[in-house]
Scaffold this active site. Structure first.
Site, mmCIF file in Angstrom:
data_model
loop_
_atom_site.group_PDB
_atom_site.id
_atom_site.type_symbol
_atom_site.label_atom_id
_atom_site.label_comp_id
_atom_site.label_asym_id
_atom_site.label_seq_id
_atom_site.Cartn_x
_atom_site.Cartn_y
_atom_site.Cartn_z
ATOM 1 N N HIS A 182 59.193 62.562 25.927
ATOM 2 C CA HIS A 182 60.041 63.152 24.884
ATOM 3 C C HIS A 182 60.672 62.007 24.093
ATOM 4 O O HIS A 182 60.904 60.927 24.647
ATOM 5 C CB HIS A 182 61.128 63.975 25.592
ATOM 6 C CG HIS A 182 61.974 64.817 24.700
ATOM 7 N ND1 HIS A 182 63.063 64.318 24.036
ATOM 8 C CD2 HIS A 182 61.905 66.137 24.386
ATOM 9 C CE1 HIS A 182 63.637 65.299 23.351
ATOM 10 N NE2 HIS A 182 62.955 66.411 23.549
ATOM 11 N N ASP A 184 63.373 60.940 33.680
ATOM 12 C CA ASP A 184 63.917 61.916 32.737
ATOM 13 C C ASP A 184 63.656 63.290 33.338
ATOM 14 O O ASP A 184 62.541 63.811 33.279
ATOM 15 C CB ASP A 184 63.209 61.728 31.387
ATOM 16 C CG ASP A 184 63.549 62.849 30.405
ATOM 17 O OD1 ASP A 184 64.322 63.752 30.770
ATOM 18 O OD2 ASP A 184 63.016 62.810 29.281
ATOM 19 N N GLN A 229 63.382 68.429 32.146
ATOM 20 C CA GLN A 229 62.597 69.631 32.475
ATOM 21 C C GLN A 229 62.448 69.813 33.981
ATOM 22 O O GLN A 229 62.399 70.939 34.470
ATOM 23 C CB GLN A 229 61.198 69.549 31.834
ATOM 24 C CG GLN A 229 61.198 69.475 30.317
ATOM 25 C CD GLN A 229 61.843 70.683 29.647
ATOM 26 O OE1 GLN A 229 61.912 71.771 30.223
ATOM 27 N NE2 GLN A 229 62.344 70.497 28.433
ATOM 28 N N LYS A 264 69.576 73.010 30.278
ATOM 29 C CA LYS A 264 68.188 73.287 30.683
ATOM 30 C C LYS A 264 68.157 73.992 32.040
ATOM 31 O O LYS A 264 67.088 74.334 32.539
ATOM 32 C CB LYS A 264 67.386 71.988 30.791
ATOM 33 C CG LYS A 264 67.483 71.082 29.583
ATOM 34 C CD LYS A 264 66.398 71.337 28.575
ATOM 35 C CE LYS A 264 66.312 70.178 27.599
ATOM 36 N NZ LYS A 264 65.695 70.542 26.344
ATOM 37 N N CYS A 313 58.991 67.138 19.831
ATOM 38 C CA CYS A 313 59.649 65.853 20.139
ATOM 39 C C CYS A 313 58.752 64.960 20.993
ATOM 40 O O CYS A 313 59.262 64.125 21.765
ATOM 41 C CB CYS A 313 61.004 66.049 20.814
ATOM 42 S SG CYS A 313 62.127 67.033 19.851
HETATM 43 C C1 LIG Z 1 61.609 65.919 28.751
HETATM 44 C C2 LIG Z 1 62.870 65.935 27.935
HETATM 45 N N1 LIG Z 1 63.664 64.871 27.930
HETATM 46 C C3 LIG Z 1 64.811 64.839 27.255
HETATM 47 C C4 LIG Z 1 65.222 65.912 26.505
HETATM 48 C C5 LIG Z 1 66.502 65.847 25.774
HETATM 49 O O1 LIG Z 1 67.424 66.748 26.314
HETATM 50 P P1 LIG Z 1 68.832 66.942 25.617
HETATM 51 O O2 LIG Z 1 68.538 67.458 24.243
HETATM 52 O O3 LIG Z 1 69.540 67.927 26.462
HETATM 53 O O4 LIG Z 1 69.477 65.612 25.591
HETATM 54 C C6 LIG Z 1 64.428 67.055 26.467
HETATM 55 C C7 LIG Z 1 64.805 68.213 25.641
HETATM 56 O O5 LIG Z 1 64.018 69.064 25.345
HETATM 57 C C8 LIG Z 1 63.230 67.072 27.204
HETATM 58 O O6 LIG Z 1 62.428 68.140 27.221
#
Ligand SMILES: Cc1ncc(COP(=O)(O)O)c(C=O)c1O
Length: 432
Positions: free
Chosen positions: A121, A198, A201, A224, A375
């Protein structure tokens, strides 16, 4: 299993005076909010709100206690021990930026490198890309296999004595696969390289166990896992918390301060300047309780059943193309093995229709799903795709929702192609 999710009625958004016909397939972007979480936030904010960590009067002390109890609750939830600290941030994005600035920046030189996966992401790409550019270091990209998983053997070859950090996702927000974090941590630690995961998800398919995964940093966001936006978490080994300096500066993070100097507090609090998002943290605790009360075995069974049904239904449509592969039927949420694991995130394209048109057409029937590069634009570039569609399931989705999705897609296909281009075996008929 009933065609309607047993937990759907927990979510007020589906109530008769809100969106009773909503078919929500965008839980990977954000989960809808159960009434338990909304009510906990409402009651805290209306009846016991005060600033935490600032004063001794009862309301403030209560708020402090709520935050510190939440820290313990989150540690338990994520399987962190006394060797790890829980930092509250605003999001996964902020947690990653924190590690980039406070951990990686002063370890990087122009000779060093950071390794990330090929399907990260942007939140787990851009901070590292910017840092490497700033210092003149190299950003190395570990490829993914034909099954969408990070190729551990290829990643191992990228690690050298100048590698400062490996940052990879637990579950890909596009491909839905669960990465072999344990194996990645093993190969990284053989060369003394720390690993950031990260978990934005991954955490929804818990229970995640930080200690068992063997990583050094784990980040996730409350929204999430059915909490509210604006509340995130960084779990870090204490040894790194001790070495890291504050990320942002402000009130509540100093032992003492003069006009010239500041001595910062130790532990997670030094990364939490200003006022805590107590309401958000209360919501996170309630979300964790909500999931624990349902039980993870129920959640996993529901995820596996709805995912299997989704893939089975979509697979019958010859004009649906998976981004990389069709998942097999082995769904073992968070169980690291060699099978492909797909926790209810599925990205695809539809022949004959742009992703935007598909999403717009389905939206007319209140079927909400994501389209775009999600993203994860570089992965789309490497697949020569301008965009994709993504279905991501949550606790509220039942078979009924999936039936509506499939009916919607079939109707669009009939509109575009006419109904008769496939024979009964879904082979394209030769109309000439
Ligand atoms: C794999 C992953 N990492 C990071 C993020 C970023 O999350 P946040 O917008 O809550 O910071 C997302 C958001 O969709 C994501 O899917």
């Amino acid at each position: 299993m009933s065609t309607i999710s047993p937990w759907k009625h927990d979510f007020p958004i589906f109530s008769i005076n809100a969106h009773p016909n909503l078919c929500y397939f965008d839980s990977a972007a954000t989960c809808l909010t159960p009434k338990h979480v909304a009510e906990a936030i409402y009651y805290y904010q209306c009846f016991s709100h005060a600033n935490s960590h600032k004063s001794v009067y009862q309301l403030s002390a209560n708020a402090t206690e709520l935050v510190e109890q939440a820290r313990e609750k989150v540690a338990n939830f994520i399987g962190a021990t006394a060797n790890e600290g829980v930092v509250f941030t605003s999001s996964s994005t902020e947690s990653i930026n924190l590690v980039a600035t406070s951990f990686a920046l002063n370890r990087l030189t122009k000779h060093s490198n950071i390794i990330i996966g090929a399907a990260e992401h942007h939140a787990n790409l851009l901070p590292w890309q910017a840092l490497c550019k700033q210092v003149g270091a190299t950003l190395r990209i570990a490829p993914i296999t034909s099954q969408g998983l990070i190729d551990v053997a290829a990643l191992a070859k990228l690690i050298d004595s100048d590698t400062v950090l490996i940052a990879v996702n637990h579950v890909s927000n596009v491909l839905g696969v669960i990465n072999p974090i344990k194996k990645i941590a093993e190969v990284a630690h053989q060369k003394n390289v720390p690993v950031l995961v990260d978990g934005a998800q991954g955490v929804r398919y818990g229970p995640v166990n930080f200690t068992d995964l063997g990583c050094d940093f784990y980040v996730f966001s409350s929204h999430k896992i059915y909490g509210a936006t604006g509340c995130g978490v960084l779990v870090s080994k204490n040894k790194y918390i001790e070495q890291m300096s504050p990320f942002q500066l402000g009130a509540g993070i100093v032992q003492s301060v003069s006009y010239q100097e500041a001595i910062f507090t130790q532990g997670p609090l030094k990364f939490e300047p200003g006022s805590h998002n107590v309401a958000g943290i209360v919501g996170l605790v309630e979300a964790i309780d909500y999931l624990n009360d349902i039980t993870w075995s129920e959640i996993t069974a529901h995820t596996d059943a709805t995912s299997a049904y989704l893939f089975q239904q979509l697979r019958e449509l010859p004009y649906i193309n998976p981004l990389i592969f069709w998942p097999n039927n082995e769904f073992h949420s968070n169980n690291v093995s060699d099978v492909v694991q797909c926790p209810s995130i599925f990205s695809f394209t539809m022949a004959g229709a742009s992703c935007q048109d598909v999403a717009g057409f389905l939206d007319d029937s209140e079927i909400a799903l994501r389209f775009g590069t999600q993203c994860v634009e570089p992965l789309h570039h490497s697949l020569n795709l301008a965009a994709s569609l993504r279905v991501s399931l949550g606790l509220y989705n039942g078979f009924e929702d999936i039936d509506r999705l499939v009916t919607g897609i079939k109707s669009l296909n009939n509109l575009i192609q006419g109904p008769d281009i496939f024979d009964e075996n879904n082979n394209i008929l030769d109309n000439e």
